[in-house]
Design a protein around this motif. Structure first.
Motif, mmCIF file in Angstrom:
data_model
loop_
_atom_site.group_PDB
_atom_site.id
_atom_site.type_symbol
_atom_site.label_atom_id
_atom_site.label_comp_id
_atom_site.label_asym_id
_atom_site.label_seq_id
_atom_site.Cartn_x
_atom_site.Cartn_y
_atom_site.Cartn_z
ATOM 1 N N GLU A 200 -5.353 15.424 -102.282
ATOM 2 C CA GLU A 200 -6.024 14.146 -102.521
ATOM 3 C C GLU A 200 -5.309 13.356 -103.611
ATOM 4 N N LEU A 201 -4.992 14.017 -104.707
ATOM 5 C CA LEU A 201 -4.348 13.339 -105.835
ATOM 6 C C LEU A 201 -2.893 12.996 -105.515
ATOM 7 N N ASN A 202 -2.230 13.871 -104.774
ATOM 8 C CA ASN A 202 -0.845 13.607 -104.401
ATOM 9 C C ASN A 202 -0.757 12.407 -103.465
ATOM 10 N N ASP A 203 -1.733 12.284 -102.560
ATOM 11 C CA ASP A 203 -1.763 11.125 -101.666
ATOM 12 C C ASP A 203 -1.931 9.840 -102.481
ATOM 13 N N ARG A 204 -2.734 9.924 -103.512
ATOM 14 C CA ARG A 204 -3.022 8.740 -104.318
ATOM 15 C C ARG A 204 -1.875 8.401 -105.279
ATOM 16 N N TYR A 205 -1.299 9.420 -105.914
ATOM 17 C CA TYR A 205 -0.332 9.178 -106.997
ATOM 18 C C TYR A 205 1.109 9.557 -106.670
ATOM 19 N N GLU A 206 1.314 10.175 -105.513
ATOM 20 C CA GLU A 206 2.675 10.509 -105.063
ATOM 21 C C GLU A 206 3.457 11.291 -106.114
ATOM 22 N N PHE A 207 2.985 12.499 -106.415
ATOM 23 C CA PHE A 207 3.680 13.331 -107.394
ATOM 24 C C PHE A 207 5.062 13.732 -106.898
ATOM 25 N N ASP B 154 -15.528 22.421 -113.254
ATOM 26 C CA ASP B 154 -14.305 23.219 -113.298
ATOM 27 C C ASP B 154 -13.168 22.415 -113.909
ATOM 28 N N LYS B 155 -12.321 23.125 -114.656
ATOM 29 C CA LYS B 155 -11.122 22.524 -115.255
ATOM 30 C C LYS B 155 -9.936 23.021 -114.439
ATOM 31 N N VAL B 156 -9.215 22.094 -113.853
ATOM 32 C CA VAL B 156 -8.110 22.455 -112.957
ATOM 33 C C VAL B 156 -6.801 21.932 -113.533
ATOM 34 N N ALA B 157 -5.779 22.759 -113.492
ATOM 35 C CA ALA B 157 -4.459 22.320 -113.945
ATOM 36 C C ALA B 157 -3.443 22.602 -112.854
ATOM 37 N N PHE B 158 -2.634 21.603 -112.545
ATOM 38 C CA PHE B 158 -1.533 21.792 -111.596
ATOM 39 C C PHE B 158 -0.262 22.041 -112.388
ATOM 40 N N LEU B 159 0.472 23.091 -112.021
ATOM 41 C CA LEU B 159 1.562 23.561 -112.867
ATOM 42 C C LEU B 159 2.889 23.519 -112.116
ATOM 43 N N LYS C 77 -10.954 13.103 -115.889
ATOM 44 C CA LYS C 77 -12.201 13.641 -115.310
ATOM 45 C C LYS C 77 -12.409 12.890 -114.026
ATOM 46 N N LEU C 78 -12.726 13.605 -112.957
ATOM 47 C CA LEU C 78 -12.971 12.870 -111.736
ATOM 48 C C LEU C 78 -14.029 13.545 -110.882
ATOM 49 N N MET D 142 -5.935 18.637 -115.419
ATOM 50 C CA MET D 142 -4.964 18.653 -116.502
ATOM 51 C C MET D 142 -3.578 18.606 -115.893
ATOM 52 N N TYR D 143 -2.694 17.907 -116.581
ATOM 53 C CA TYR D 143 -1.321 17.779 -116.102
ATOM 54 C C TYR D 143 -0.360 18.157 -117.217
ATOM 55 N N PHE D 144 0.780 18.736 -116.827
ATOM 56 C CA PHE D 144 1.815 19.078 -117.805
ATOM 57 C C PHE D 144 3.175 18.653 -117.265
ATOM 58 N N SER D 145 4.105 18.530 -118.141
ATOM 59 C CA SER D 145 5.528 18.262 -117.861
ATOM 60 C C SER D 145 5.701 17.152 -116.830
ATOM 61 N N VAL D 146 6.450 17.428 -115.779
ATOM 62 C CA VAL D 146 6.833 16.365 -114.864
ATOM 63 C C VAL D 146 5.605 15.751 -114.165
#
Lengths: 156, 74
Positions: free
Chosen positions: B30-37, B63-68, B16-17, B1-5
């Protein structure tokens, strides 16, 4: 009691009032949207929330306040969605027998809300720009914008 | 899950991944390498299954994971 609402908090009425005849002090805090941020005209704030996490954490904060301070009840709510200038984005009401505990608890709750609730706000300006508040993305994008434009502007 | 910026940078509210990442920290990398947050982990928090968690939390199927990003309520 904590509510997360996509409707005006001004219209919540009785849900935000606490009644207990032992209460001699009712302290009420309203956070309202200001018309100015960093010397630019604001039109509205946009609030986004991870609802389950926010509601759980807000209730935890309220329970902490009830442990720490000699109070009777807390009624509180936070907006999500678009909140125009002048409208209320957050309220904290504390009922206690005496005012000292009510003031202290109210301050504690709003301070903790600001640090711990999973809520994010985006300032929307009259010039059409918008920016997430306090996010690291805020400063990174500003830096990129400054490099592109070559002047110190808070724009996206 | 993602929020805001992070939501804006990823372009999605949630996804879902399937991943080989074993911890929240590894999943973010892993996701930051792919999407460059463009946000370092030290500035973020993580939640798993609707509760705040630590970055070393081991992930399980479903599992449901959210980066905040840093919060700004109130």
């Amino acid at each position: 009691m904590f509510y997360l609402s996509d409707k005006r908090l001004e219209d919540m009425g009785e849900r935000l009032s606490a009644k207990n005849e032992r209460g001699g002090a009712w302290v009420w805090f309203e956070g309202r949207v200001r018309n100015d941020h960093e010397h630019k005209e604001v039109t509205h704030l946009q609030y986004e929330s991870y609802e389950k996490l926010t509601v759980t954490e807000a209730q935890r904060i309220i329970d902490e306040a009830k442990q720490k301070y000699d109070i009777l009840d807390i009624r509180s709510a936070h907006r999500v969605g678009n909140v125009p200038v002048g409208e209320i984005s957050v309220v904290v009401g504390v009922l206690a027998e005496h005012r000292s505990a009510a003031f202290d608890a109210c301050r504690y709750v709003i301070d903790q809300y600001k640090k711990r609730l999973a809520i994010w706000k985006k300032t929307n300006y009259a010039d059409g720009q918008s920016v997430w508040v306090n996010g690291q993305g805020d400063s990174r994008d500003r830096l990129a914008a400054e490099e592109n434009i070559g002047e110190d502007m808070h724009v996206r | 899950m993602y929020f805001s910026v992070l939501r804006e940078r990823r372009g999605l509210d949630e996804e879902k991944l399937t991943t080989r990442s074993e911890t929240c920290e590894a999943l973010y990398q892993e996701l930051n390498d792919r999407y460059e947050f463009g946000m370092e982990i030290k500035h973020l928090r993580v939640a798993v299954n609707d509760q705040f968690a630590v970055w070393q939390t081991v992930l399980r199927d479903g599992d449901k994971v959210a980066f905040l990003a840093p919060v700004s309520g109130g």
